[in-house]
Structures are given as C-alpha cells and as structure tokens.
Design a protein around this motif. Sequence first.
Motif, PDB file in Angstrom:
ATOM      1  N   THR A  67     -15.085 -35.901  16.551  1.00 42.85           N
ATOM      2  CA  THR A  67     -15.479 -36.446  15.250  1.00 42.85           C
ATOM      3  C   THR A  67     -15.667 -35.293  14.280  1.00 42.85           C
ATOM      4  O   THR A  67     -16.334 -34.302  14.590  1.00 42.85           O
ATOM      5  N   CYS A  68     -15.059 -35.414  13.095  1.00 43.44           N
ATOM      6  CA  CYS A  68     -15.140 -34.369  12.082  1.00 43.44           C
ATOM      7  C   CYS A  68     -15.502 -35.000  10.746  1.00 43.44           C
ATOM      8  O   CYS A  68     -14.938 -36.038  10.370  1.00 43.44           O
ATOM      9  N   TRP A  69     -16.408 -34.382  10.022  1.00 47.24           N
ATOM     10  CA  TRP A  69     -16.804 -34.888   8.710  1.00 47.24           C
ATOM     11  C   TRP A  69     -17.312 -33.736   7.839  1.00 47.24           C
ATOM     12  O   TRP A  69     -17.595 -32.637   8.323  1.00 47.24           O
ATOM     13  N   TYR A  70     -17.408 -34.059   6.545  1.00 48.24           N
ATOM     14  CA  TYR A  70     -17.859 -33.073   5.552  1.00 48.24           C
ATOM     15  C   TYR A  70     -19.169 -33.576   4.962  1.00 48.24           C
ATOM     16  O   TYR A  70     -19.259 -34.733   4.517  1.00 48.24           O
ATOM     17  N   SER A  71     -20.188 -32.711   4.945  1.00 46.72           N
ATOM     18  CA  SER A  71     -21.501 -33.123   4.444  1.00 46.72           C
ATOM     19  C   SER A  71     -22.206 -31.934   3.799  1.00 46.72           C
ATOM     20  O   SER A  71     -22.394 -30.900   4.456  1.00 46.72           O
ATOM     21  N   ASN A  72     -22.548 -32.132   2.517  1.00 41.67           N
ATOM     22  CA  ASN A  72     -23.321 -31.120   1.783  1.00 41.67           C
ATOM     23  C   ASN A  72     -22.702 -29.722   1.862  1.00 41.67           C
ATOM     24  O   ASN A  72     -23.384 -28.725   2.133  1.00 41.67           O
ATOM     25  N   GLY A  73     -21.401 -29.668   1.675  1.00 36.99           N
ATOM     26  CA  GLY A  73     -20.711 -28.377   1.661  1.00 36.99           C
ATOM     27  C   GLY A  73     -20.438 -27.801   3.028  1.00 36.99           C
ATOM     28  O   GLY A  73     -19.995 -26.651   3.139  1.00 36.99           O
ATOM     29  N   ARG A  74     -20.656 -28.548   4.081  1.00 36.44           N
ATOM     30  CA  ARG A  74     -20.443 -28.069   5.451  1.00 36.44           C
ATOM     31  C   ARG A  74     -19.450 -28.972   6.170  1.00 36.44           C
ATOM     32  O   ARG A  74     -19.475 -30.193   6.017  1.00 36.44           O
ATOM     33  N   ILE A  75     -18.566 -28.329   6.973  1.00 36.98           N
ATOM     34  CA  ILE A  75     -17.619 -29.065   7.810  1.00 36.98           C
ATOM     35  C   ILE A  75     -18.201 -29.095   9.211  1.00 36.98           C
ATOM     36  O   ILE A  75     -18.412 -28.042   9.832  1.00 36.98           O
ATOM     37  N   LEU A  76     -18.452 -30.284   9.736  1.00 39.86           N
ATOM     38  CA  LEU A  76     -19.105 -30.452  11.036  1.00 39.86           C
ATOM     39  C   LEU A  76     -18.157 -31.135  12.005  1.00 39.86           C
ATOM     40  O   LEU A  76     -17.327 -31.962  11.610  1.00 39.86           O
ATOM     41  N   LEU A  77     -18.320 -30.794  13.280  1.00 45.07           N
ATOM     42  CA  LEU A  77     -17.449 -31.337  14.326  1.00 45.07           C
ATOM     43  C   LEU A  77     -18.248 -31.442  15.613  1.00 45.07           C
ATOM     44  O   LEU A  77     -19.032 -30.551  15.951  1.00 45.07           O
ATOM     45  N   LYS A  78     -18.029 -32.532  16.361  1.00 45.23           N
ATOM     46  CA  LYS A  78     -18.659 -32.669  17.677  1.00 45.23           C
ATOM     47  C   LYS A  78     -17.770 -33.525  18.570  1.00 45.23           C
ATOM     48  O   LYS A  78     -17.037 -34.404  18.107  1.00 45.23           O
ATOM     49  N   LYS A  79     -17.863 -33.269  19.881  1.00 47.91           N
ATOM     50  CA  LYS A  79     -17.031 -33.950  20.863  1.00 47.91           C
ATOM     51  C   LYS A  79     -17.610 -35.306  21.237  1.00 47.91           C
ATOM     52  O   LYS A  79     -16.923 -36.324  21.178  1.00 47.91           O
ATOM     53  N   ASP A  80     -18.878 -35.349  21.624  1.00 46.58           N
ATOM     54  CA  ASP A  80     -19.542 -36.574  22.036  1.00 46.58           C
ATOM     55  C   ASP A  80     -20.681 -36.900  21.065  1.00 46.58           C
ATOM     56  O   ASP A  80     -21.246 -35.994  20.440  1.00 46.58           O
TER      57      ASP A  80
END
Length: 334
Positions: free
Chosen positions: A290-303
């Motif tokens: 899962t990948c998303w953009y929030s408050n100027g940050r690109i975040l990613l996590k598997k589970d």
Amino acid sequence: MQRTPPKTGLSQGQSVSEPDIPTAAAEKADAVNITVRNKRQRLADSPNSVEYTEGSGALSAFKLELMDMLTNWKSEQEKLLTSWKDEQAIILSKLVKEVAELKEKCLSLEKCNAEFDNSMSFINEKFESLYSKASLLEKKGIDREVHINRLNKQVQDLNFLSRQATIELRNIPTKDQETPADLISAVSSVGKTIDLEVQQSAFRDVYRIPGKPGLCRPILAEFSSVNKRNEFLSKVRKFNKERSVNDKLNTQLLGIAGEKKPVFIDKHLPPATKKLLYEARQFAKARNCTCWYSNGRILLKKDPADKPVEIKSEKCLTMLALTVPVSDPSRVKP
C-alpha cells in the motif's frame, strides 16, 4: 806387568808418512814377492785410439743432428709459448675490456636504480599528498551531499507549504483565448458535478502550467484555505468511488464538447515528488503493498499491521527491493 812400547822417535799423536808411495810399494812388493797387475790397455774406440779417431765423424754428426733437433724443438716450444702468451694476452685484454664494460654497466645500473628510487620516493610523496587531498575532498563531498539533501528537504517542505492549498486538474481541454475567468468556471463546473458549491472567492489563483503549445496543459487551482481544498478533493474521491470506470469524472459530465476524456484531480506536487510517488506506486503494485501521499510524505507498507516506511528517494526503493520480494512480475517496470 806392563809392556813398554819401543821408542820411535815420534811424539804421541804423530805418524810416519812415506813421500814416494809407488816406489815404496814396489820395493815392498819385491820384498814380499807380490806380483803387481799391469794397467789395462786402451780399447780401440778410446778417444786416443786411431780407430776412434776415424769413427768420430759419425758420432759428431749424430751429436750435431741431436743438437739441431733439440734446438728446433726448443724453437718450436718457444714459438708455441710465445703464441700462447699472445693468445693469453689477447684473452686477458678482452677480459679486462669486458670487465671494464660490465663495471661501467653496473655503475650505470646503480645510477638508474638511484634515479628510480628517487622517482619512486617522489611518486610516493605525490601519491600520499593526492590521497590526503582525495580523502579530504571525499569528506567534503559527503558533507556537501548531506547539506544538499538537507537543502532539498527544505525546498520540498517549502514547496509543500506553498502548494498545500493547490489542486491539479488534468485533461480539461484548452479554449481559444482562454482567460482566468474561463479556468475558474471550469473548476466551478467540477464542483457542481461533485455536488459542492464553489464560489469565486474560494480561489486565490487559477492558472495553467506553462508548456508547449497544442498540449492539454494541467490547470492549477489554488484555494484560499487548505480545508476548502481538502473538502474539494474528498468530494472528488467520493464521486469517483461510487461510480464505474466509464461513469467517473470526465469531460462529458462537465459539459465540455468533444471527445469524452477522463478528468483527473489530485494534489499538486513538485515534479520530483510526483516522479518519486509514481515509482513508489509501481513498486507497491508489483509487491502487493500500500502506497499513499500524506502531508508531503510518501508512505509505503506491506501489511496493515506494519509500520509505514517513508520513501525519501529512489535509493529507499532500491533498499526495500532487497527485502520485499516481487509478487507480480508483470507489474515490474522494465
């Protein structure tokens, strides 16, 4: 009883000698009747004999011949000795010359070795100096890279702050002699479609991104507040989520004449952030993340239970690729 020796008229230690020994011996022989042997006669080959005198020529010739042979042999030996000495002298001369040449070559080699040692010492000093400079430059380069990354982060933060209330609308056709009022009208029509009334006062600025003529350049709409922008984006996502692919937001729903095209609306991101977000989403698709953009940050996590990982650069994706296997190879970007 002692016997007294006769008186001889000689004192003790003296003896009597006969001056004429042969005569005395003869007389004595006659007196005792002793026969005296005569002296042996000379042989015929005696030097004083006549026969020897006649044959002495052959002996002399033999002696002369023998002397000539010895003389010739001696001459030959002297010649051989002289020749041997000359050869030895030549060999010795050559040997001395070769030794001198070898000595000269050795001196030349010693000189070359000394120059080579000096050159190596000079090169070693230069290498140490260059190595120190390279190490210093490498350290400075690392410090500069850290400083540049820090500046890039600050620039990204400033870009994020400056674009916090801005949205980007893509695939809206360009009108001839388009004015800012036309752009505000296009954004307002989107608001009406998603059931959100947007007044002209809600916008701080609306304009198209510069680009090549003839291309459908995106529209940037800067709202007066971040809350208004977030409300607008929330309505757009809700509208698209409730509809099928063909019924999602498009130019036909906005009342724009011409071919039906989908309209994409999202936050306005800097080009570098937009590219990194695209790469992160491709990475996530290939690995079921899962990948998303929030408050100027690109975040990613598997589970869902995992802690999100912030993607700051493409290097982060490269490091994650070593630990997160690919689930769908067809989605990996070549």
